[in-house]
Design an enzyme around this catalytic site. Structure first.
Site, PDB file in Angstrom:
ATOM      1  N   PRO A  59       1.847 -40.047  53.858  1.00  0.00           N
ATOM      2  CA  PRO A  59       1.830 -40.693  52.539  1.00  0.00           C
ATOM      3  C   PRO A  59       2.979 -41.687  52.424  1.00  0.00           C
ATOM      4  O   PRO A  59       4.149 -41.308  52.412  1.00  0.00           O
ATOM      5  CB  PRO A  59       2.002 -39.522  51.566  1.00  0.00           C
ATOM      6  CG  PRO A  59       2.636 -38.433  52.370  1.00  0.00           C
ATOM      7  CD  PRO A  59       2.189 -38.609  53.782  1.00  0.00           C
ATOM      8  N   ASP A 102       7.917 -41.806  54.857  1.00  0.00           N
ATOM      9  CA  ASP A 102       6.932 -40.720  54.787  1.00  0.00           C
ATOM     10  C   ASP A 102       7.365 -39.764  53.680  1.00  0.00           C
ATOM     11  O   ASP A 102       8.387 -39.079  53.808  1.00  0.00           O
ATOM     12  CB  ASP A 102       6.875 -40.020  56.144  1.00  0.00           C
ATOM     13  CG  ASP A 102       5.794 -38.938  56.206  1.00  0.00           C
ATOM     14  OD1 ASP A 102       5.297 -38.520  55.139  1.00  0.00           O
ATOM     15  OD2 ASP A 102       5.475 -38.499  57.331  1.00  0.00           O
ATOM     16  N   HIS A 103       6.577 -39.699  52.610  1.00  0.00           N
ATOM     17  CA  HIS A 103       6.988 -38.909  51.450  1.00  0.00           C
ATOM     18  C   HIS A 103       6.903 -37.404  51.709  1.00  0.00           C
ATOM     19  O   HIS A 103       7.381 -36.602  50.902  1.00  0.00           O
ATOM     20  CB  HIS A 103       6.130 -39.273  50.232  1.00  0.00           C
ATOM     21  CG  HIS A 103       6.905 -39.257  48.942  1.00  0.00           C
ATOM     22  ND1 HIS A 103       8.006 -38.463  48.741  1.00  0.00           N
ATOM     23  CD2 HIS A 103       6.739 -39.958  47.783  1.00  0.00           C
ATOM     24  CE1 HIS A 103       8.479 -38.652  47.525  1.00  0.00           C
ATOM     25  NE2 HIS A 103       7.729 -39.564  46.913  1.00  0.00           N
ATOM     26  N   ARG A 104       6.306 -36.986  52.813  1.00  0.00           N
ATOM     27  CA  ARG A 104       6.351 -35.571  53.184  1.00  0.00           C
ATOM     28  C   ARG A 104       7.762 -35.180  53.612  1.00  0.00           C
ATOM     29  O   ARG A 104       8.196 -34.029  53.418  1.00  0.00           O
ATOM     30  CB  ARG A 104       5.392 -35.289  54.336  1.00  0.00           C
ATOM     31  CG  ARG A 104       3.926 -35.502  54.045  1.00  0.00           C
ATOM     32  CD  ARG A 104       3.083 -35.324  55.299  1.00  0.00           C
ATOM     33  NE  ARG A 104       3.471 -36.255  56.353  1.00  0.00           N
ATOM     34  CZ  ARG A 104       2.960 -36.257  57.595  1.00  0.00           C
ATOM     35  NH1 ARG A 104       2.024 -35.373  57.917  1.00  0.00           N
ATOM     36  NH2 ARG A 104       3.365 -37.141  58.485  1.00  0.00           N
TER      37      ARG A 104
END
Length: 494
Positions: A288, A464-466
């Site tokens: 994401p 990467d929003h993870r």
């Protein structure tokens, strides 16, 4: 007896499953030695030269240039015992079988007319110091018999459409006139197809121009194809121009086919472009993406760049704003090491890297590649400048190795070199962040309460929003911006 060994296409690195045969450096009948470069292949990442694992004579090339081959498939056959006792093939007219009583001229290359060298040594007595792929020929090979067969036989023979009537006197045979056209297909000795005579630079020129050497009439000594032959053929066989933009330099169309109406060129998707497409789709729909932006006054960075360019310590390297930006990102990663990570989906783990392999996205004629500088966090500014220069030069030459593009941890893409202000870059697969560095422009800027003309750029950080929360991404980008605004701050953080 001859011993035939097949050479299977190896894995050139990173578990690649296939490669395209770009250029053969050897031909059937050539003598090869262990570790001699025999073929150039293009993997999904780079161009790689493969050495021969055998010493012997090439008897068969199984995959022509332009063919995509899976790893493990045989690509060439080498006779590692060319001195064996295999029965000799039936010799054509004018060729004396090996070992038979015959004049020396029947086993030796014929002298070029006018050369004055009537005592040239036999082919088996070559010095060995020759061009790769055009080397010394062992006795008894197809090439030796072909070279002996090239001159017209001394005996009178009926006139044919392709050969002039030979002289009736018993004079030594002479090579065909340079102006005589050669057949479009390679000549055959016995039942073996022989390669076109051309030196490696000429073969490369033909490949670059898209010319089939077998269709070119060689005018050099003994029918060898010269550069002039290739260029003349290319001029006569130019493809139909495109309906639009015909005068532009379009190297990306070199491997394509023009449609009958001349309005389209269709290029197969393979190699770097194929791998880039797969990687970007995987990255875009797996991680994401979030992007944050920052507009920065880099006037002091531009002053530093000018100062370093005049410094004798930096005279041997190229100093650019990208260099300072790369150093700023390395310092920001040092302050926020948790951004230097990757997501292991299979193990359901976050992997934090204790080293920084800094990727530099490079646009090349073959497509986008992202080689990285190993352990960039250990380099000073001068060392970093040298590594960036080497990395970009190798990438543009298409010589980046698969290992140089593996295990990257964070990347910079310099869109400013194309005059672009900023963008939303897609993550390099396996990394948590990528920084886009935009064009630097002079524009009005509020500086110390007054409107001044300042150097300004825009930065964009995708992550990467993870792995990276919005706060962490913002802090990293803010730290990069602070160093570009005031490079002296790097002395404190470094």
């Amino acid at each position: 007896m001859p011993t035939f060994e097949k050479f299977n296409l190896p894995d050139a690195g990173e578990g690649l499953t296939e490669a395209e045969i770009v250029h053969w450096h050897v031909a059937v009948g050539d003598a090869v030695t262990v570790n001699q470069t025999i073929v150039e292949i293009e993997t999904a990442k780079s161009l790689v030269e493969l050495p021969s694992p055998y010493t012997g004579v090439v008897t068969e090339i199984l995959t022509p240039e332009g063919t995509t081959v899976e790893v493990g498939v045989p690509i060439i056959v080498v006779d590692t015992d060319p001195g064996g006792t295999a029965p000799a093939p039936t010799a054509p007219v004018g060729v004396v079988p090996d070992g038979a009583d015959a004049p020396a001229t029947a086993a030796s290359p014929q002298p070029v007319a006018g050369s004055g060298d009537a005592t040239a040594p036999a082919a088996s007595e070559g010095s060995g110091s020759v061009l790769v792929g055009y080397g010394t020929v062992e006795p008894g090979t197809a090439r030796r018999r072909r070279r002996a067969a090239e001159p017209v036989a001394a005996e009178p023979a009926p006139t044919t459409p392709d050969r002039a009537t030979p002289a009736a006197s018993p004079a030594p045979p002479a090579p065909a006139p340079a102006s005589a056209p050669r057949a479009s297909a390679p000549a055959a000795v016995g039942h073996a197809t022989l390669p076109v005579l051309a030196k490696p630079p000429v073969r490369k020129l033909a490949k670059d121009l898209g010319v089939d050497l077998a269709s070119v009439a060689g005018t050099g000594p003994g029918g060898i194809v010269t550069r002039e032959d290739v260029q003349a053929y290319h001029e006569q066989a130019k493809a139909q121009p495109l309906a639009t933009y015909a005068d532009d330099d379009q190297p990306w169309l070199a491997s394509g086919a023009v449609t009958a109406d001349g309005r389209q060129t269709r290029v197969p998707v393979k190699s770097v472009r194929k791998r880039t497409a797969e990687a970007m789709v995987t990255s875009a729909f797996t991680a994401p993406h979030v992007t944050v932006f920052h507009t920065v006054d880099v006037t002091r960075t531009m002053k530093l760049v000018r100062t370093l360019r005049e410094d004798r310590e930096f005279a041997d390297v190229r100093v650019t704003p990208l260099l300072v930006t790369a150093k700023a990102l390395l310092l920001a990663v040092r302050r926020h090491p948790e951004i230097n990570a990757s997501w292991d989906d299979a193990a359901q783990e976050i992997v934090y890297k204790h080293y920084v392999n800094l990727g530099i996205a490079a646009a090349t004629p073959r497509g986008l590649v992202v080689p990285n500088i190993k352990d960039a966090h250990r380099l000073d500014l001068h060392g970093l400048a040298g590594e960036i220069a080497d990395l970009t030069a190798t990438a543009r030459a298409g010589r980046t190795s698969p290992s140089a593009m593996s295990d990257g941890t964070i990347t910079i893409t310099n869109v400013g070199v194309f005059g672009i202000d900023t963008g939303t870059p897609i993550l390099n697969p396996g990394e948590a962040a990528i920084l886009a560095f935009g064009a630097i422009r002079e524009q009005p800027w509020v500086h110390k309460g007054k409107i001044r003309k300042r150097w300004v750029t825009q930065l964009a950080l995708s992550f990467d929003h993870r792995l990276v929360d919005g706060e962490l991404g913002a802090r990293v980008l803010a730290d990069v911006a602070r160093i570009l605004e005031d490079p002296a701050r790097g002395l404190v953080w470094g």
